[in-house]
Design an enzyme around this catalytic site. Structure first.
Site, mmCIF file in Angstrom:
data_model
loop_
_atom_site.group_PDB
_atom_site.id
_atom_site.type_symbol
_atom_site.label_atom_id
_atom_site.label_comp_id
_atom_site.label_asym_id
_atom_site.label_seq_id
_atom_site.Cartn_x
_atom_site.Cartn_y
_atom_site.Cartn_z
ATOM 1 N N ASP A 63 -20.076 2.695 3.518
ATOM 2 C CA ASP A 63 -20.627 3.531 4.475
ATOM 3 C C ASP A 63 -21.286 2.344 5.358
ATOM 4 O OD1 ASP A 63 -21.638 5.219 6.127
ATOM 5 O OD2 ASP A 63 -22.515 6.292 4.835
ATOM 6 N N VAL A 64 -20.928 2.300 6.608
ATOM 7 C CA VAL A 64 -21.252 1.219 7.705
ATOM 8 C C VAL A 64 -22.608 1.799 8.107
ATOM 9 C CG1 VAL A 64 -19.256 0.281 8.351
ATOM 10 C CG2 VAL A 64 -20.177 2.144 9.494
ATOM 11 N N ASN A 90 -15.456 -1.888 14.036
ATOM 12 C CA ASN A 90 -14.360 -0.897 14.556
ATOM 13 C C ASN A 90 -14.800 0.456 14.224
ATOM 14 O OD1 ASN A 90 -11.681 0.041 15.373
ATOM 15 N ND2 ASN A 90 -11.507 0.581 13.177
ATOM 16 N N TYR A 156 -21.683 10.050 21.557
ATOM 17 C CA TYR A 156 -20.494 8.988 21.725
ATOM 18 C C TYR A 156 -20.937 7.863 22.767
ATOM 19 C CZ TYR A 156 -15.908 6.643 21.199
ATOM 20 O OH TYR A 156 -14.980 5.565 20.767
ATOM 21 N N LYS A 160 -22.083 4.013 22.002
ATOM 22 C CA LYS A 160 -21.234 3.090 22.465
ATOM 23 C C LYS A 160 -21.734 2.092 23.516
ATOM 24 C CE LYS A 160 -17.342 3.365 20.158
ATOM 25 N NZ LYS A 160 -16.902 2.191 19.391
#
Length: 253
Positions: A63-64, A90, A156, A160
C-alpha cells in the site's frame, strides 16, 4: 513505432502495477530487458502479471499510502536485484469523484494519501539507494489536472498538483547527485480509471468518447524512453503526450 531502448541490467520499481498504465509499463520495461518490481495492493493481480513476464519480474503487495510498506518494497527490490535504477510513481486513484460541498473527508484524504503522500514515500525510500549508486531516474505520472481545476476533482487536482511540485523540488535538490526527476502527463488513457470517470457523468472529461482515449501502451513506451539518454534534455520537466513532437520522439507518431 518500432523505436526501442535497452534497459538490460537496470532495475525498475513500478507502483500501481496491477493494471492500466502500471501493468503496461511493466510489460514495456521487461521487454526492454529490465528487472522489474511490481508494487500494488492487489497481490493476486501482481502475481498473475509476474507469472506472465517471467523470472526477472518480482511482485510485492504494497500500500503506497503506508511509508513503512514502501520502504520494505524498496529494500526487497534491492535485495532481489542488487540495486534500484528507476522508480515509476504511477499509483493513483480518482474516486471518490464529488463536489467539495458533499465530499467525504475520509475518501478525500485517502486520495491524497495515495496520489501525493505515496509519491513522497516512494521518493524518500528510493533516494538513498540511488544516491549511493551515483544516480537514478524517478518519474511521476502526472495529469493535466495538476495544472487546471476540474469540477468534482478537487482531491485529484490538489494531489496531482502537489506531486508535480514534489517532482520540481526533487529536481532542484538532487539533480547534482545524478537524480533524473521528471513527470509524464499522459492525457486521457483507456484504463479502468477512465471507466470510473465516465460512470460519474460529471464534467466534460466524463463525456470524452472511449475511442478518443490513448491506449495504455503509449504512456508505457514513453516511460521507457524517459529513462534513456535521449530524454536527458527533459530532466526536471513534465512531458505531455499531447505534444506531437514528444509522440514522434517516443515513436508514437
Amino acid at each position: 513505432m518500432n523505436k526501442t531502448w535497452d534497459m538490460t541490467g537496470k532495475t525498475v520499481l513500478i507502483t500501481g502495477a496491477s493494471r492500466g498504465i502500471g501493468a503496461e509499463a511493466a510489460r514495456a520495461f521487461s521487454a526492454a530487458g529490465a528487472n522489474v518490481a511490481l508494487v500494488a495492493r492487489s497481490a493476486d493481480s501482481l502475481q498473475d502479471l509476474a507469472a506472465e513476464l517471467g523470472e526477472r519480474v518480482f511482485a510485492i503487495a504494497t500500500d503506497v499510502a503506508n511509508h513503512s510498506q514502501v520502504e520494505v518494497a524498496v529494500k526487497q527490490t534491492t535485495a532481489r536485484f542488487g540495486g534500484l535504477d528507476v522508480l515509476i510513481n504511477n499509483a493513483g486513484v480518482i474516486e471518490p469523484i464529488s463536489h467539495l460541498s458533499s465530499a467525504d473527508p475520509d475518501g478525500w484524504g485517502r486520495a491524497v494519501d495515495i496520489n501525493l503522500k505515496g509519491v513522497f514515500y516512494g521518493m524518500r525510500a528510493a533516494l538513498p539507494v540511488m544516491k549511493a549508486a551515483g544516480g537514478g531516474t524517478i518519474i511521476t505520472v502526472s495529469s493535466g489536472a495538476a495544472h487546471h481545476p476540474i469540477e468534482a476533482w478537487s482531491h485529484y487536482c490538489a494531489s496531482k498538483a502537489g506531486a508535480a511540485m514534489l517532482t520540481a523540488c526533487l529536481d532542484l535538490e538532487e539533480r547534482h547527485n545524478g537524480i533524473r526527476a521528471m513527470g509524464l502527463s499522459p492525457g486521457t488513457v483507456a484504463t479502468k480509471m477512465q471507466r470510473e470517470i465516465a460512470a460519474s457523468g460529471i464534467n466534460p472529461v466524463s463525456r470524452i468518447p472511449w475511442e478518443d482515449h490513448v491506449p495504455p501502451e503509449w504512456p508505457a513506451r514513453a516511460l521507457v524512453w524517459m529513462c534513456s539518454p535521449d530524454a536527458d534534455d527533459f530532466v526536471g520537466q513534465e512531458i505531455s503526450l499531447r505534444d506531437e513532437a514528444i509522440r514522434a520522439r517516443v515513436g508514437l507518431a
